[in-house]
Structure formats: structure tokens, C-alpha cells
Scaffold this active site. Sequence first.
Site, mmCIF file in Angstrom:
data_model
loop_
_atom_site.group_PDB
_atom_site.id
_atom_site.type_symbol
_atom_site.label_atom_id
_atom_site.label_comp_id
_atom_site.label_asym_id
_atom_site.label_seq_id
_atom_site.Cartn_x
_atom_site.Cartn_y
_atom_site.Cartn_z
ATOM 1 N N ARG A 106 1.928 -15.048 38.712
ATOM 2 C CA ARG A 106 0.716 -14.932 39.723
ATOM 3 C C ARG A 106 -0.085 -13.666 38.885
ATOM 4 O O ARG A 106 -1.245 -13.306 39.812
ATOM 5 C CB ARG A 106 0.673 -14.513 41.052
ATOM 6 N N LYS A 128 -13.039 -14.012 31.423
ATOM 7 C CA LYS A 128 -12.962 -15.828 31.539
ATOM 8 C C LYS A 128 -11.857 -15.864 30.940
ATOM 9 O O LYS A 128 -11.995 -15.926 29.599
ATOM 10 C CB LYS A 128 -14.263 -16.166 31.297
ATOM 11 N N GLU A 170 -23.266 -16.186 18.588
ATOM 12 C CA GLU A 170 -23.288 -15.748 19.874
ATOM 13 C C GLU A 170 -24.042 -14.171 19.865
ATOM 14 O O GLU A 170 -24.435 -13.890 20.894
ATOM 15 C CB GLU A 170 -21.856 -15.217 20.129
ATOM 16 N N LYS A 205 -22.783 -7.118 27.097
ATOM 17 C CA LYS A 205 -21.775 -7.949 27.735
ATOM 18 C C LYS A 205 -20.908 -7.073 28.724
ATOM 19 O O LYS A 205 -20.986 -7.575 29.815
ATOM 20 C CB LYS A 205 -21.115 -8.811 26.899
ATOM 21 N N GLU A 215 -19.780 -14.014 38.162
ATOM 22 C CA GLU A 215 -20.813 -14.940 37.798
ATOM 23 C C GLU A 215 -21.605 -15.498 38.978
ATOM 24 O O GLU A 215 -21.853 -16.715 38.932
ATOM 25 C CB GLU A 215 -20.256 -15.992 36.785
ATOM 26 N N ARG A 219 -24.800 -12.705 35.544
ATOM 27 C CA ARG A 219 -24.036 -13.107 34.484
ATOM 28 C C ARG A 219 -24.210 -14.415 33.870
ATOM 29 O O ARG A 219 -23.831 -14.627 32.764
ATOM 30 C CB ARG A 219 -22.325 -13.162 34.858
ATOM 31 N N ASN A 223 -24.719 -17.729 29.684
ATOM 32 C CA ASN A 223 -24.518 -19.085 29.297
ATOM 33 C C ASN A 223 -25.687 -19.739 28.490
ATOM 34 O O ASN A 223 -25.959 -20.767 28.286
ATOM 35 C CB ASN A 223 -24.551 -19.915 30.670
ATOM 36 N N HIS A 226 -25.489 -22.453 25.936
ATOM 37 C CA HIS A 226 -23.946 -23.332 26.220
ATOM 38 C C HIS A 226 -24.393 -24.591 27.110
ATOM 39 O O HIS A 226 -23.565 -25.271 26.958
ATOM 40 C CB HIS A 226 -23.174 -22.475 27.199
ATOM 41 N N HIS A 230 -22.498 -27.207 25.042
ATOM 42 C CA HIS A 230 -21.148 -27.610 25.334
ATOM 43 C C HIS A 230 -21.245 -29.244 25.350
ATOM 44 O O HIS A 230 -20.422 -29.824 24.876
ATOM 45 C CB HIS A 230 -20.816 -27.336 26.753
ATOM 46 N N HIS A 242 -17.629 -24.424 18.381
ATOM 47 C CA HIS A 242 -18.420 -23.946 19.217
ATOM 48 C C HIS A 242 -19.678 -22.921 19.178
ATOM 49 O O HIS A 242 -20.639 -23.219 19.797
ATOM 50 C CB HIS A 242 -17.216 -23.001 20.292
#
Length: 354
Positions: A106, A128, A170, A205, A215, A219, A223, A226, A230, A242
Amino acid sequence: MRLATPSGFATEVFLLEAPDKGLLPDGHWTLVGDMRLREAWTGAGMPEPGDALWVTVPEEEKKLRTVIPWLEHWARVPLHRDATVVALGGGVVSDLVGLGAALYLRGVAWQVWPTTLLAMADASLGGKTGADLAAGKNLVGAFHPPKRLVACTGFLKDLPARHLENGRWELIKTALILGEMAWAMEMLQDGPVRFAWVERALAYKAGVVHRDPREAGERRLLNLGHTLGHALEAASGYRLLHGEAVGLGLLGACLLAEEQGLKSFPPDLLDLLVRRLTPLAPLIAPWPACLPLLHRDKKAKRASGHTEEAPATEIHCILPRPGESAIQRALAPRVWEVPHARLIDLLDREAHRA
């Protein structure tokens, strides 16, 4: 050097030329590293735990099935709650190792040592973690910040030119989020990636993630590029890297912003974007292949009045603005159809000019 981050930020951030074993965890730790980096790691005098895993994980194997054998291995070692897992590699390795660390017992501590520009600029910071499903990218994951990020620029020396370009997008994304056209145009010029660009992007960032770790608002700006990116990446069968897909998504976002009535972008900036992206034109999937992926994007939501035959979804779209910070708008996925067509047209025209 240690990068200044907000007080109480979950991750210590270091930018170095060469790896320093003094930054490895105290106590018991293990490593999951990209097999291609084993010689560089040990050649730099870095220790190699006896229970280390050296792996090869292509983009198409960013799946839960890749992580499960690692979890089983850690259980056999056994790895206890006070242990730390070190991830050495690019964004796929760091995303999966972080996910494994979040799942094992966990949640155990982990460090990330990114070795690609893309991972340094984006994937390694923010907590993330994720894996892809057949329906789309990063649909499985957890927020589990690494205790430490150690970016060693020396690892970039042997990175292929295409992968350096992959990470540059990026960095350009950060400039467009901030509306800093001069910085974006500087990074779009030919020439090497500068250390200061990476430092600035990471600092920005870190601030955003600290203010909005889950997010819920600000935040989402990260994206930018993206949403369409994506979809293009998956629709290409991952022949697009990517960062390349994000670059195409950035141009698409600029075009969508103009379609939405926002301020027009400087023609010089759009020309530089088009020129850099033109070699990717043959990998752009047609619109019908992209639309279903946009409907399944993790940022999409069902709107009232949807039906099974025509799902009326909205998606958080990030729209850049020259001279101002990017903004968020909830729009139907179909709004990307015109920017997608314009993107292809611009790249085709540039290819014929060349």
C-alpha cells in the site's frame, strides 16, 4: 545542485552533471533500471543491489502486466515497508516503478533518476504514476510522489537526437502555458537544449503541483498539448513518441485557441512550430481514428443528454494565449476536428515547400 522548491514539497529535486551515490537512499533500497543504462550506471561507480531488476519496457508495454512480476520479486526479496525503490530510466520506467511503489504494501518510498529529457522535463515530477489500458493512455494510476528526483544531464549525452527532440516539446509546453512567446521561440530554434530551460520548467511544475497536488484546478494546465496529443499518439500505434505527439497537440491547441476567438499567435511562432513538426506528418492518424480516443480521454466527462449511440462528452481543453497564461475550457471533443484538419494542411504545405 539542489533545486529550490516550495516549502513542504514532497520531492527533493537535484540537477547534476554526473550521478552521485550520496543521493541514493539510506537503509535498504533496490533498483529497477532500464537495461540499456546498466553499463553507464555501474561505469559511473554507482552501486548495483543484488536484488536489482534490469528491464526493457517499450511504450506499448506500459501495462499493469509489466508491473506484476516486479511486485512478486519485491515480495520474494522480501522488501519491507522501510525500503526504497529507485527508478532509473525514461518516462515509461518511472511511471511504472512509481505505480508499483504505490501498490506494494500500500505504498513504499521511491526515488526517480530520469535519464531522458522527456522524463526530466515532465514524467518524473509531480507524483503521477500510471499504466495504459487498451482504451487509452494512463487510465490506471495513483498519486505517489517520489521522495527524491535526481536528474543527471550526463545521461543525455548518448540520447538519440529524436529523443532529445521528444523531450524539448515538454519544455516548449511550459513556455506556452505561461504565454511566454519569446521563450517558446528560443526553444524552437535549432541548437542544443539548455540546462537553464530544464531548471526553469521543473521549478514551474513544482510550484503548480504543490498548489494543486490532485489536479483539481491549476494543475490541469500541465495537460496543454496532451488532449489531442494522446489521441494522436495512440492512433499512430505509438509510432509517434509521446513528446512528438505533444508537439503536434501544442500546435493543435494554438489553432483551437484561435478557433475559440482567443488572441492570434505570432505568425513567426506558428511557422517555427510547423517547420519542426513537418517530419511527423506521415504519422498523423485521420480524424475518425482520433475521435473515439478523445471520448475516452481520462479528462473527458459525460454531459447531460448523452445517449449510447452519441455520447455527449465534454473534455477539459487547455488553450494557450500569447502574452498571458493558458486557460481551461470544457468543450466537446469534436471541436478538435477543425484544428486537426488545419494541422495536417499546414504540415503538408510546408512539406511541399521544402
